[in-house]
Design an enzyme around this catalytic site. Structure first.
Site, PDB file in Angstrom:
ATOM      1  N   LYS A 211       4.199  -7.742   1.260  1.00  9.71           N
ATOM      2  CA  LYS A 211       4.931  -6.758   1.947  1.00  9.71           C
ATOM      3  C   LYS A 211       4.213  -5.884   2.627  1.00  9.71           C
ATOM      4  O   LYS A 211       3.235  -5.470   2.260  1.00  9.71           O
ATOM      5  CB  LYS A 211       5.565  -6.090   0.773  1.00  9.71           C
ATOM      6  CG  LYS A 211       6.646  -5.119   1.228  1.00  9.71           C
ATOM      7  CD  LYS A 211       7.368  -4.393   0.274  1.00  9.71           C
ATOM      8  CE  LYS A 211       8.335  -3.271   0.725  1.00  9.71           C
ATOM      9  NZ  LYS A 211       9.077  -2.652  -0.285  1.00  9.71           N
ATOM     10  N   LYS A 265       7.659 -10.103   3.708  1.00  8.41           N
ATOM     11  CA  LYS A 265       8.784  -9.124   4.056  1.00  8.41           C
ATOM     12  C   LYS A 265       7.910  -8.431   5.138  1.00  8.41           C
ATOM     13  O   LYS A 265       6.650  -7.890   4.531  1.00  8.41           O
ATOM     14  CB  LYS A 265       9.380  -8.351   2.884  1.00  8.41           C
ATOM     15  CG  LYS A 265      10.175  -7.295   3.479  1.00  8.41           C
ATOM     16  CD  LYS A 265      10.818  -6.311   2.351  1.00  8.41           C
ATOM     17  CE  LYS A 265      11.732  -5.288   2.584  1.00  8.41           C
ATOM     18  NZ  LYS A 265      12.102  -4.582   1.604  1.00  8.41           N
TER      19      LYS A 265
END
Length: 342
Positions: A211, A265
């Site tokens: 992330k 992400k």
């Protein structure tokens, strides 16, 4: 080129290509579908849904056209829609009012919090739909960070203790998948141990393994109510966008700690990372098409600069082509309807 040759231009092209006319397979819709290398289906989609307290009409999220915050009664309707469209999982995110936020994100560990009540309502009404819950403190903290802040610094170990308790209350409510998105070190192992110790051995973990500290999260923060609360930024725990090898180390560690699935992400800016993780580990690897990615497409489409529906499908196919097992996307219901109509 001598176009007067007896062989003509067609003969010359056949000679140059060895007779391989690659366009033959593109000439009809059915031939294109027949030889398509990457396929997309509603079962590949996870629908991120925002839920709020209260009842009544859906609340639009201004920076995410077409996305709303559902009340508890309406989130059950969303689950029914997912079931009917063939979408297997909803990922729940709460809109938390400021009166329920504090420095420690205490509401995250309340067994009767909004997310837990939403999980229970969905599982009672539509048990065949999977439910995923976010494990992070940013929807609950007064400072907008994913962990506990001490003297302006996000502390790791104390944050992990609270995240374990958060995952436990979600599992007790009936959550199928917990998704640690906080990026604290060691949290997957500690969450797995906590779940197993309480008898939740079947509760799955999808770790946000890679992330990145990204500019594509802004609309999400509005949707959960933390957009104007964040103090500083998240670069001390979310990844630097210049790094790829680090993502491999993060994923390898999360897998070793007990993650059942991993995630990258944002999505589109990190297709290279997604492809490397999927091929390196052979684990179910997911992409999150973030709020900023969604809103970028929607804004361009609203201005007539791109075909929004085609851009939606093209980007979703890109995730699958890069190796994703599935995609978390706010386009999920629209994409599922388009796929079923095709």
């Amino acid at each position: 080129m001598d176009f007067a040759s007896d062989r003509g231009i067609a003969g010359r092209i056949d000679a140059a290509t060895g007779g391989r006319r690659l366009r033959r397979l593109r000439q009809h819709d059915w031939t294109r579908r027949l030889v398509r290398e990457t396929s997309l289906a509603p079962a590949d989609l996870i629908w991120p849904v925002f839920v709020r307290d209260g009842s009544g009409a859906d609340e639009p999220v201004a920076s995410m056209p077409g996305v709303v915050r559902y009340s508890l009664e309406r989130v059950v309707d969303a689950a029914r829609e997912a079931r009917d469209l063939g979408i297997p999982v909803l990922a729940l995110f709460p809109y938390t009012t400021r009166d329920k936020r504090d420095e420690r994100g205490s509401e995250a560990t309340n067994l009767d919090n909004l997310v837990c009540r939403a999980v229970g309502a969905i599982k009672d009404a539509v048990p065949e739909v999977g439910v995923m819950c976010d494990v992070a403190l940013d929807p609950y903290t007064s400072h907008g960070h994913d962990g506990i802040m001490r003297d302006g610094r996000i502390v790791n170990d104390e944050s992990v203790e609270i995240l374990c308790r958060q995952a436990l209350v979600q599992a007790k409510a009936g959550c199928d998948i917990v998704g640690p998105s906080d990026m604290m070190d060691g949290r997957v192992a500690m969450i797995r141990d906590a779940l197993d110790a309480e008898g939740f051995r079947d509760t799955m973990i999808m770790s946000y393994a890679a992330k990145y500290a990204s500019a594509f999260y802004g609309p999400f923060r509005e949707a959960v109510g933390s957009n104007d609360l964040l103090k500083g930024d998240k670069r001390t725990y979310q990844m630097d966008y210049g790094n790829t090898a680090e993502a491999l180390r993060e994923a390898e560690q999360d897998i070793a700690e007990g993650a059942d699935m991993i995630m990258v992400k944002p999505g589109l800016p990190y297709l290279d990372v997604l492809s490397r993780l999927a091929s390196e580990f052979g684990m179910p690897t997911f992409a999150y098409q973030t709020s900023g990615e969604y809103s970028t497409i929607e804004a361009a489409a609203a201005n007539g600069w791109i075909d929004g529906e085609r851009a939606m499908m093209e980007t979703l196919a890109a995730f699958k082509r890069a190796g994703a097992a599935g995609v978390l996307t706010y386009f999920a219901p629209r994409a599922a309807k388009a796929l079923r109509a095709a």
